[in-house]
Design an enzyme around this catalytic site. Structure first.
Site, short mmCIF file in Angstrom:
data_model
loop_
_atom_site.label_atom_id
_atom_site.label_comp_id
_atom_site.label_asym_id
_atom_site.label_seq_id
_atom_site.Cartn_x
_atom_site.Cartn_y
_atom_site.Cartn_z
N GLY A 189 8.31 -12.21 29.71
CA GLY A 189 7.81 -11.83 28.35
C GLY A 189 8.81 -12.31 27.23
N CYS A 205 11.78 -11.63 35.19
CA CYS A 205 12.55 -11.74 34.13
C CYS A 205 12.35 -10.70 33.19
CB CYS A 205 11.68 -13.02 33.51
SG CYS A 205 12.66 -13.83 32.22
N TYR A 206 11.65 -10.74 32.14
CA TYR A 206 11.31 -9.51 31.32
C TYR A 206 10.86 -8.25 32.29
CZ TYR A 206 9.91 -6.32 27.58
OH TYR A 206 10.01 -5.31 26.94
N HIS A 266 11.91 -17.39 37.71
CA HIS A 266 10.38 -17.47 37.72
C HIS A 266 10.01 -17.91 38.96
CE1 HIS A 266 9.63 -16.31 33.70
NE2 HIS A 266 10.84 -16.75 33.37
N GLU A 270 6.96 -18.39 40.04
CA GLU A 270 5.91 -18.89 39.86
C GLU A 270 5.60 -20.55 39.26
OE1 GLU A 270 7.06 -16.76 38.09
OE2 GLU A 270 6.51 -16.93 35.84
N ASP A 297 -18.62 -26.05 35.92
CA ASP A 297 -18.94 -24.81 36.00
C ASP A 297 -20.28 -24.33 36.11
OD1 ASP A 297 -16.27 -24.92 35.12
OD2 ASP A 297 -16.46 -24.63 33.03
N LYS A 303 -10.43 -22.57 37.46
CA LYS A 303 -11.02 -23.63 37.50
C LYS A 303 -10.70 -24.16 38.89
CE LYS A 303 -13.34 -27.19 35.16
NZ LYS A 303 -14.11 -26.73 34.23
#
Ligand code: XMP
Length: 519
Positions: free
Chosen positions: A54, A81-82, A168, A170, A226, A375
């Site tokens: 964050g 991180c944060y 990170h 991710e 969708d 998605k």
């Protein structure tokens, strides 16, 4: 009624918080993003927690804090991180305020051993983005890795299954990021990988049946990914209780309406009503050249046509009433609206989904079976439901369709010209096997004429622009570096096969500063 997340990603506001949830799901574990200040009940059912990064510093007066339930629950935790700093702060460690920033690619050297790190090399290629850092461990924690600036990069309380990373995992730039997340999910938290398209389809089918009961469901089918996946899923659950309505506004691509009917009515046996309203739409667009005015008129007309059909169906329906309107709302829309407190707005209207959005006074309950999917998950579910690849991997197409790709006034003749040129662009891209590698590809018909020569004759004809882009999120985009010979073939075929076109140009602007569409 919906399933609780196995992993709650506690959102401290990082740009990459969504990405954490996606990665966890890619590893087969159901995960949701939950704001740090959400009620404890929302967090209580998770089996493990990941704390996102964050932008704040924990020393700021209103800085987000660690929800108490995370530690009280005794469940496994991974702080990022944060999230690492919030953990250290809450547990009696110390966070050093920023002296220097560590940003970008860094090497982290492992200095300890733990289940989180099993199978990893001694040096990790990681991506950092932080100012503050932890400089004193909380009691019971050990240091497990340090960056080359000697900053604490990995720490853990191994017995309590709590870990934290300053970098990170991710993001793609952290080369061993997925390995770390995999270790956390399966070795540390001992979770099961049960998040698969097949499981989702089973659970959601049951959920739709329970909720809908004997009522009927209406769905505006556009042929986009969708609404197509919603149609297939809801049909699987309740069969003929679903009615799909396809409004052909005349601004569709070549063969698009036929393809929708072939796929849904013929192949899947879905009850599909087609309304050809092209004349009404074209009438509305007469003399209109302003792009926003085109969008507005198409949107309004769409709502009226759809409403009229809904009213007709309701009046003629014998038996159960149409109580539900199904929509293809996706998880990013839900997250965004929750974050900005616009939950209600997102629940009632998804403007670009149904061209102009449906008015709030339509008396339907919303059925949004894809509300918790990203998605790429929608695509996987679509394939598992037996939808053709052509539909599942289709590039997005704007609600107002070709109307915003004909610069200037929209007429039937110009629509036909553009439809043919557009079909050639797509055919050639597919033949070159580059459709999937690009994000959006189309032709644009310009409102200028230029001089050309064909045989012995001078021509004065239309110009078509080709636009092909690559992008992850459609917020920014780059123009696709297509091979010269492919561009040559597209141009050649367009001028030879499409009457009235004598020049083709390729759009080489990125977004920003340009947009993807020309209007
Ligand atoms: P731009 O042109 O803003 O487009 O870079 C970003 C994405 O949004 C699509 N787009 C629309 N979709 N109604 C829609 O349903 C619209 O009015 C509209 N305008 C742009 C565009 O095709 C691209 O995918």
């Amino acid at each position: 009624m919906k399933r609780p997340p196995t992993v709650a990603v506690i959102d401290f506001g990082s740009q990459t918080a969504q990405l954490i949830a996606r990665r966890v799901r890619d590893l087969g574990v159901y995960s949701e993003l939950i704001p740090w200040n959400a009620p404890a009940e929302q967090l209580a059912q998770a089996d493990a927690y990941i704390l996102s990064g964050g932008p704040a510093s924990i020393y700021e007066p209103d800085a987000p804090t660690l929800p108490p339930i995370v530690l009280e629950s005794g469940k496994p935790v991974l702080g990022i991180c944060y999230g690492m700093q919030a953990l250290a702060h809450a547990l009696g460690g110390h966070v050093a305020p920023a002296t220097a920033r560590e940003f970008g690619h860094t090497i982290v050297e492992l200095t300890g051993d733990a289940p989180l790190l099993s199978g990893l090399p001694e040096k990790l290629d990681v991506w950092m983005s932080h100012s503050d850092h932890v400089d004193a461990l909380p009691p019971g924690w050990v240091a497990l890795g340090a960056s080359h600036n000697d900053n604490m990069a990995i720490m853990g309380d191994i017995a309590r299954k709590r870990y934290a990373l300053q970098f990170h995992p991710e993001v793609q730039h952290t080369r061993q990021g997925m390995d770390i997340l995999r270790n956390f999910l399966f070795d540390v938290a001992e979770l099961e990988a049960d998040w698969t398209p097949a499981n989702f389809i089973e659970t959601m089918t049951q959920e739709i049946r329970d909720r809908v009961g004997d009522s009927r469901v209406l769905l505006g089918l556009s042929g986009g990914v969708d609404s197509s996946v919603v149609a297939a899923l809801v049909h699987r659950a309740i069969g003929d209780q679903l009615t799909c309505v396809f409004v052909d506004h005349g601004m569709m691509r070549l063969g698009e309406a036929d393809e929708v009917f072939e796929t849904f009515q013929q192949a899947h046996g879905i009850h599909l009503i087609g309304i050809n309203a092209a004349e009404l739409f074209l009438e509305d667009l007469k003399g209109v050249t302003d792009p926003e005015e085109k969008r507005k008129r198409i949107g309004h007309r769409f709502v009226r046509v759809f409403e009229a059909e809904a009213a007709r169906l309701a009046a003629e329906s014998q038996g159960a009433p149409y109580r539900f309107l199904a929509q293809g709302t996706l998880y990013p829309d839900v997250i965004e609206s929750a974050a900005t407190g616009r939950e209600r707005a997102a629940r009632t209207i998804k403007t670009h989904h149904n061209v102009g959005g449906l008015p709030e006074d339509i008396e339907f309950e919303l059925l949004e079976p894809l509300r918790y999917l990203f998605k790429d998950e929608v695509r996987r579910v679509g394939l598992a439901l037996g939808l053709p690849e052509r539909i599942v991997w289709r590039h997005p197409f704007p609600g107002p369709g070709l109307a915003i790709r004909i610069l200037g006034e929209v007429t039937w003749d110009r629509l036909e010209t553009l439809r043919q040129a557009d079909a050639i662009v797509i055919q050639e891209l597919e033949a070159a096997n580059l459709y999937r590698a690009t994000s959006q590809a189309f032709a644009v018909l310009l409102p200028v004429r230029t001089v050309g020569v064909m045989g012995d004759y001078r021509t004065y004809g239309n110009v078509v622009a080709i636009r092909v882009v690559t992008t992850d999120d459609f917020m920014t985009a780059d123009w696709a570096r297509l091979p010269d010979d492919l561009l040559g073939r597209m141009a050649n075929r367009i001028v030879n096969e499409v009457e009235g076109v004598n020049r083709v140009v390729y759009d080489i602007t990125s977004k920003p500063p340009a947009t993807i569409e020309w209007e």
